[in-house]
Enzyme design. Structure first.
Site, PDB file in Angstrom:
ATOM      1  N   PRO A   2      -3.026  -7.719   2.661  1.00  0.00           N
ATOM      2  CA  PRO A   2      -3.158  -6.332   2.203  1.00  0.00           C
ATOM      3  C   PRO A   2      -3.554  -5.392   3.338  1.00  0.00           C
ATOM      4  O   PRO A   2      -4.325  -5.750   4.221  1.00  0.00           O
ATOM      5  CB  PRO A   2      -4.258  -6.422   1.149  1.00  0.00           C
ATOM      6  N   GLU A   3      -3.008  -4.184   3.288  1.00  0.00           N
ATOM      7  CA  GLU A   3      -3.329  -3.162   4.276  1.00  0.00           C
ATOM      8  C   GLU A   3      -4.567  -2.387   3.802  1.00  0.00           C
ATOM      9  O   GLU A   3      -5.018  -2.521   2.666  1.00  0.00           O
ATOM     10  CB  GLU A   3      -2.144  -2.218   4.444  1.00  0.00           C
ATOM     11  N   LYS A  51     -10.366  -3.824   5.918  1.00  0.00           N
ATOM     12  CA  LYS A  51      -9.796  -4.731   4.922  1.00  0.00           C
ATOM     13  C   LYS A  51     -10.865  -5.539   4.199  1.00  0.00           C
ATOM     14  O   LYS A  51     -10.553  -6.501   3.496  1.00  0.00           O
ATOM     15  CB  LYS A  51      -8.801  -5.674   5.596  1.00  0.00           C
ATOM     16  N   ARG A 261       3.387 -14.021  12.793  1.00  0.00           N
ATOM     17  CA  ARG A 261       3.806 -13.132  11.712  1.00  0.00           C
ATOM     18  C   ARG A 261       5.149 -12.514  12.076  1.00  0.00           C
ATOM     19  O   ARG A 261       5.462 -12.336  13.251  1.00  0.00           O
ATOM     20  CB  ARG A 261       2.775 -12.015  11.499  1.00  0.00           C
TER      21      ARG A 261
END
Length: 275
Positions: A2-3, A51, A261
């Site tokens: 999640p950002e 985050k 990633r």
């Protein structure tokens, strides 16, 4: 992962459900805190820091959690079926008379003194969505290691907090630089504009259910030109668009791994080294 805007929205939902209410149910399903009992205490509030999520509880306690790749907090009413995942994935339950917050697959969950929150989040750079936002400090942090690839530097929460893989890809595109370009090779004006654009993108999406970067009114490219408005089905410039045409020039978007990633870029619009 999640950002920062998603984590902020999660904090808001938790705050609305829990803040100002006395806990009638408390269950922390991690060995270190399995015996902790928070029932009878009021939840003072829930905030995000980059985050990270900080649930502050009466008595000087904070429940610190981080969602990482697939963690989630779900809010349920008393008569609602829990649909966040199988029971064995539940790591935390906080309930009051009107709502129950259930944390699934939380890789980070710890109970600490509120006075010691800095031990959990003190390493973070300026929060793009926080009251401590400092563009100058974020820029200094980003440029401190000039040989570091831009994509890696953007994801380092010690530089500026809140950017995940989606915003990394989008910001590199708007800067017209590949994720592998050394930070020190960015023109000074571009680096400063990149930090400003990061803040604008997250601010624009903090209240949206669907993240959009192609129609953010104030976002600018490295040349100072306004970003091209995207069609409803094309909310992102490059992220997740492998082999699809670039929204700016039509060249197929490429993808490769960076730091375990996926990284996305347009070979025509973005300059710099690539794998």
């Amino acid at each position: 992962m999640p950002e920062g805007d998603t984590v902020l929205q999660t904090a808001r939902r938790l705050h609305r459900a829990l803040a100002g209410e006395v806990l009638t149910r408390s269950d922390l399903r991690v060995p270190r805190f399995a015996t902790a009992d928070l029932t009878g205490r009021s939840v003072l509030g829930v905030v995000s820091r980059g985050k990270h999520l900080l649930t502050r509880i009466e008595g000087g306690l904070t429940l610190h959690s981080h969602l990482r790749m697939d963690g989630a907090w779900r809010i349920y009413r008393p008569d609602e079926h829990w649909r966040g995942g199988p029971t064995h994935q539940i790591r935390a339950i906080l309930g009051n008379s009107g709502h129950t917050a259930v944390g699934y697959r939380l890789p980070v969950l710890e109970l600490l003194r509120t006075a010691d929150e800095e031990k959990a989040v003190g390493h973070l750079g300026p929060d793009l969505l926080g009251p401590d936002w400092d563009a100058d400090a974020a820029l200094r942090n980003l440029l401190a290691a000039p040989a570091r690839p831009l994509g890696e530097a953007l994801l380092d929460q010690r530089n500026l907090a809140g950017i995940g893989n989606i915003y990394k890809a989008e910001l590199c595109f708007l800067a017209r630089a590949t994720p592998w370009l050394p930070v020190g090779e960015l023109p000074g004006a571009t680096a400063a504009l990149l930090v400003t654009t990061a803040r604008q993108l997250l601010e624009a999406n903090r209240d949206r259910p669907v993240r959009i970067t192609t129609t953010t009114a104030r976002s600018r490219t490295a040349t100072g030109q306004a970003s091209r408005p995207g069609r409803p089905s094309e909310n992102l410039w490059v992220y997740g668009r492998t082999r699809r045409p670039c929204l700016r020039c039509g060249t197929p978007i490429r993808a490769a791994e960076q730091d375990a990633r996926p990284a996305y870029w347009c070979p025509h619009c973005q300059s710099g080294p690539t794998p």
